[in-house]
Motif scaffolding. Sequence first.
Motif, PDB file in Angstrom:
ATOM      1  N   VAL A   1       9.469   1.675  16.201  1.00  0.00           N
ATOM      2  CA  VAL A   1       9.561   2.094  14.798  1.00  0.00           C
ATOM      3  C   VAL A   1      10.153   0.982  13.933  1.00  0.00           C
ATOM      4  CG1 VAL A   1       9.758   4.521  15.443  1.00  0.00           C
ATOM      5  CG2 VAL A   1      11.845   3.178  15.112  1.00  0.00           C
ATOM      6  N   SER A   2       9.819   1.025  12.663  1.00  0.00           N
ATOM      7  CA  SER A   2      10.233  -0.019  11.735  1.00  0.00           C
ATOM      8  C   SER A   2      11.666   0.184  11.254  1.00  0.00           C
ATOM      9  CB  SER A   2       9.279  -0.056  10.537  1.00  0.00           C
ATOM     10  OG  SER A   2       9.182   1.224   9.937  1.00  0.00           O
ATOM     11  N   LYS A   3      12.217  -0.892  10.712  1.00  0.00           N
ATOM     12  CA  LYS A   3      13.602  -0.902  10.227  1.00  0.00           C
ATOM     13  C   LYS A   3      13.804   0.151   9.151  1.00  0.00           C
ATOM     14  CE  LYS A   3      17.107  -4.136   8.498  1.00  0.00           C
ATOM     15  NZ  LYS A   3      17.371  -5.536   8.084  1.00  0.00           N
ATOM     16  N   GLY A   4      14.923   0.860   9.256  1.00  0.00           N
ATOM     17  CA  GLY A   4      15.243   1.905   8.289  1.00  0.00           C
ATOM     18  C   GLY A   4      14.904   3.289   8.786  1.00  0.00           C
ATOM     19  N   PHE A   5      14.057   3.392   9.827  1.00  0.00           N
ATOM     20  CA  PHE A   5      13.688   4.692  10.391  1.00  0.00           C
ATOM     21  C   PHE A   5      14.477   4.887  11.679  1.00  0.00           C
ATOM     22  CE2 PHE A   5      11.136   7.559  13.024  1.00  0.00           C
ATOM     23  CZ  PHE A   5      10.900   8.593  12.127  1.00  0.00           C
ATOM     24  N   THR A   6      15.197   6.010  11.782  1.00  0.00           N
ATOM     25  CA  THR A   6      16.030   6.276  12.948  1.00  0.00           C
ATOM     26  C   THR A   6      15.909   7.737  13.358  1.00  0.00           C
ATOM     27  OG1 THR A   6      17.933   6.728  11.525  1.00  0.00           O
ATOM     28  CG2 THR A   6      17.724   4.483  12.380  1.00  0.00           C
TER      29      THR A   6
ATOM     30  N   GLN B   1      17.546  -2.986  18.580  1.00  0.00           N
ATOM     31  CA  GLN B   1      17.286  -1.821  19.434  1.00  0.00           C
ATOM     32  C   GLN B   1      18.288  -0.690  19.171  1.00  0.00           C
ATOM     33  OE1 GLN B   1      17.032  -4.790  22.942  1.00  0.00           O
ATOM     34  NE2 GLN B   1      15.842  -3.052  23.667  1.00  0.00           N
ATOM     35  N   ASP B   2      18.507  -0.425  17.899  1.00  0.00           N
ATOM     36  CA  ASP B   2      19.451   0.623  17.508  1.00  0.00           C
ATOM     37  C   ASP B   2      18.801   1.681  16.629  1.00  0.00           C
ATOM     38  OD1 ASP B   2      19.024  -0.917  15.260  1.00  0.00           O
ATOM     39  OD2 ASP B   2      21.141  -1.342  14.865  1.00  0.00           O
ATOM     40  N   ARG B   3      17.483   1.774  16.673  1.00  0.00           N
ATOM     41  CA  ARG B   3      16.774   2.704  15.804  1.00  0.00           C
ATOM     42  C   ARG B   3      16.499   4.040  16.488  1.00  0.00           C
ATOM     43  NH1 ARG B   3      12.520  -2.006  13.669  1.00  0.00           N
ATOM     44  NH2 ARG B   3      14.203  -3.473  13.113  1.00  0.00           N
ATOM     45  N   ILE B   4      16.441   4.012  17.822  1.00  0.00           N
ATOM     46  CA  ILE B   4      16.152   5.213  18.605  1.00  0.00           C
ATOM     47  C   ILE B   4      17.337   5.455  19.533  1.00  0.00           C
ATOM     48  CG2 ILE B   4      14.544   6.309  20.205  1.00  0.00           C
ATOM     49  CD1 ILE B   4      12.415   4.275  19.259  1.00  0.00           C
ATOM     50  N   ILE B   5      17.881   6.648  19.492  1.00  0.00           N
ATOM     51  CA  ILE B   5      19.037   6.989  20.307  1.00  0.00           C
ATOM     52  C   ILE B   5      18.647   8.080  21.300  1.00  0.00           C
ATOM     53  CG2 ILE B   5      21.416   7.828  20.311  1.00  0.00           C
ATOM     54  CD1 ILE B   5      20.999   5.127  18.892  1.00  0.00           C
TER      55      ILE B   5
ATOM     56  N   ALA C   1      17.495  16.891  12.378  1.00  0.00           N
ATOM     57  CA  ALA C   1      18.516  16.389  11.448  1.00  0.00           C
ATOM     58  C   ALA C   1      18.750  14.892  11.621  1.00  0.00           C
ATOM     59  CB  ALA C   1      19.822  17.155  11.637  1.00  0.00           C
ATOM     60  N   SER C   2      18.338  14.367  12.798  1.00  0.00           N
ATOM     61  CA  SER C   2      18.574  12.946  13.071  1.00  0.00           C
ATOM     62  C   SER C   2      17.447  12.051  12.563  1.00  0.00           C
ATOM     63  CB  SER C   2      18.738  12.728  14.576  1.00  0.00           C
ATOM     64  OG  SER C   2      17.491  12.823  15.242  1.00  0.00           O
ATOM     65  N   ILE C   3      16.336  12.644  12.164  1.00  0.00           N
ATOM     66  CA  ILE C   3      15.186  11.846  11.727  1.00  0.00           C
ATOM     67  C   ILE C   3      15.449  11.395  10.291  1.00  0.00           C
ATOM     68  CG2 ILE C   3      12.687  11.748  11.479  1.00  0.00           C
ATOM     69  CD1 ILE C   3      12.515  14.192  13.311  1.00  0.00           C
ATOM     70  N   LYS C   4      15.729  10.099  10.138  1.00  0.00           N
ATOM     71  CA  LYS C   4      16.157   9.601   8.836  1.00  0.00           C
ATOM     72  C   LYS C   4      15.383   8.357   8.421  1.00  0.00           C
ATOM     73  CE  LYS C   4      20.884  11.380   9.345  1.00  0.00           C
ATOM     74  NZ  LYS C   4      22.325  11.056   9.326  1.00  0.00           N
ATOM     75  N   LEU C   5      15.215   8.199   7.143  1.00  0.00           N
ATOM     76  CA  LEU C   5      14.652   6.990   6.557  1.00  0.00           C
ATOM     77  C   LEU C   5      15.690   6.428   5.602  1.00  0.00           C
ATOM     78  CD1 LEU C   5      12.306   5.028   6.127  1.00  0.00           C
ATOM     79  CD2 LEU C   5      11.458   6.551   4.333  1.00  0.00           C
TER      80      LEU C   5
ATOM     81  N   ARG D   1       0.834  -1.208   0.000  1.00  0.00           N
ATOM     82  CA  ARG D   1       0.000   0.000   0.000  1.00  0.00           C
ATOM     83  C   ARG D   1       0.867   1.255   0.000  1.00  0.00           C
ATOM     84  NH1 ARG D   1      -2.513  -4.878   2.032  1.00  0.00           N
ATOM     85  NH2 ARG D   1      -4.783  -4.640   1.855  1.00  0.00           N
ATOM     86  N   GLY D   2       2.160   1.088  -0.224  1.00  0.00           N
ATOM     87  CA  GLY D   2       3.069   2.226  -0.320  1.00  0.00           C
ATOM     88  C   GLY D   2       3.718   2.643   0.975  1.00  0.00           C
ATOM     89  N   ALA D   3       3.496   1.904   2.057  1.00  0.00           N
ATOM     90  CA  ALA D   3       4.038   2.292   3.358  1.00  0.00           C
ATOM     91  C   ALA D   3       5.556   2.174   3.384  1.00  0.00           C
ATOM     92  CB  ALA D   3       3.432   1.437   4.459  1.00  0.00           C
ATOM     93  N   VAL D   4       6.212   3.151   4.032  1.00  0.00           N
ATOM     94  CA  VAL D   4       7.670   3.145   4.168  1.00  0.00           C
ATOM     95  C   VAL D   4       8.110   3.225   5.628  1.00  0.00           C
ATOM     96  CG1 VAL D   4       8.105   4.076   1.869  1.00  0.00           C
ATOM     97  CG2 VAL D   4       7.753   5.652   3.785  1.00  0.00           C
TER      98      VAL D   4
END
Length: 560
Positions: A466-471, A553-557, A487-491, A395-398
């Motif tokens: 949060v899902s993999k790839g989002f940090t 557990q490395d997606r949120i710092i 600046a840290s919010i990345k996909l 459905r296009g979700a990222v």
Amino acid sequence: MKRNLTLIGLALSLASCTSLTGSGIEEVTVIGLNDFHGNLEATTFAGVMIPDPNDPTKQVRLTTGGVEVIGGYLDTERAKNPNLAFVGAGDLIGASPITSSLLRDEPSVIALSKLGMKASSLGNHEFDQGLKELLRMQNGGCDSNDMAKACKFENPYPGAGFQWLGANVVDKASGQPVFKPYLIQQVGAAKIAFIGAVTKTTPTIVSPDGVSTLAFLDEASSVNKYVPELKAKGVDAIIMLIHEGGTSKDGFDKPACGTLTGPIADIVNKLDPRVDAVISGHTHQGYNCVVNGRTVIQGDFYGHLLQRLDMTVDTRWHKVTSIRAANVVMDTRSTPKNAEMTALVTRAKTLTDAVKSQPVGTLATASILRAANPAGESALGDVIADSQLAATADRGAVIAFMNPGGIRADLNATGGGTTATFGDLFAVQPFGNTLAVMDLTGAQIKELLEQQFDNPNPGSNRILQVSKGFTYSYDSTAPKGSKVDPASIKLNGVTLDPAKTYRVTMNSFLATGGDNFVAFKSGVNVLQLPNLVDVDAFLAYVKANPNLAGGAQDRIIKSK
């Protein structure tokens, strides 16, 4: 900590006195149950450790609770003193194990009714399926919003034999209570009033659409409103049943503790002094405290403990002259079982075990844990967010977000092996939320992440998984609204563009602003997926990923 259960039981046996009939003095026992959550069967209790029967050099948790043992205890105590009232403090149903939940929690309501429960405060989880379904649970019938589960245990479902109470739950249009505010129960010669309230934060912790017609008012003022009316009716005692709680530094078995803090302490300090005692819930704590001269007690959760008040009531002067309070361990080793409850549990298991035991996949280890690291991220939270993204990628979700409060247990493979069953997964996600997909801008996602720290329930974990790839990273000491570094919010390593649109997945609870994540309500191009349930997405992911391991557990710092 090891508890002296023999001394606790002896003290309570001595407290069970007979009524002094004709003297105006009545000995009354009130037994309370909070946060049962449909746990028909016994579970392990962290509050008491015992020697491991397989290795006496080690300690294991005591197995406690379950309706068979609760029923056996009530039978024993009623034989000692028939002047006994059994009541609840909310969350009797909802977020339940599969043995109850797969049957729409009807076995649990029927069990508590057969055990003689007379009244319970509403809890927030009673509203999980919306007001209409809760009214069905109260009144009976089969007109459910989940016909696949309703009336499968008993047809027609008879309704609750006890009354849910909600003095502070009113219809927005009329201002009138939707449930009875109180119940007066004749216990021997004494008239005991039970008045109920639920945490006023309920609209922020259940699906908002399900309670949109209701207002949840201040708990203390709502109860105080009815005290003159109750006294005018000649009641001898007033017991508040409330689904709100706090925490204490003292153990569940320390009497008259003075260390209780949290919302319940504030509420009790505002109560009319004619309210004699408070049976509480919601925070899943065991405590037996005194606040402003008044007993306030809570019994852990899942029926591990029952709250007990032994009261001496003077019916001539309509007052309580003494209260002795204790939390009683529902020890499966020493408490007799109620045969009717054994038959009820057996029937519920017969109806659900075939589904519960179906293997769905394998894990890399025996358990994937929901415990969060210092940043608020859990290994199981990572997996669930990944499962929801995988289920909606077409459905296009990222990006996918999962609320931590919806993760109700560790993912434990059956029997300590590595094969996970449907029952194992269902224990993790029992709510039956469906999934939704929507468009959010990078700026709205930043706003959403900041809302993690606008917590109306201090002390609870609201860090979204949060899902993999989002940090991203955050500073908990930064000012409100500036805790997350944009600046840290990345996909996938690329910083989110505040003006760009991203397709995002979440469950139906979050989609309508649950847990006060109101940024989701600003989403556009919303696609509701009524046929895609969260546990089904989880199941498909486990099945598609043999030897599944928890997230790193490395997606949120958390920088500070």
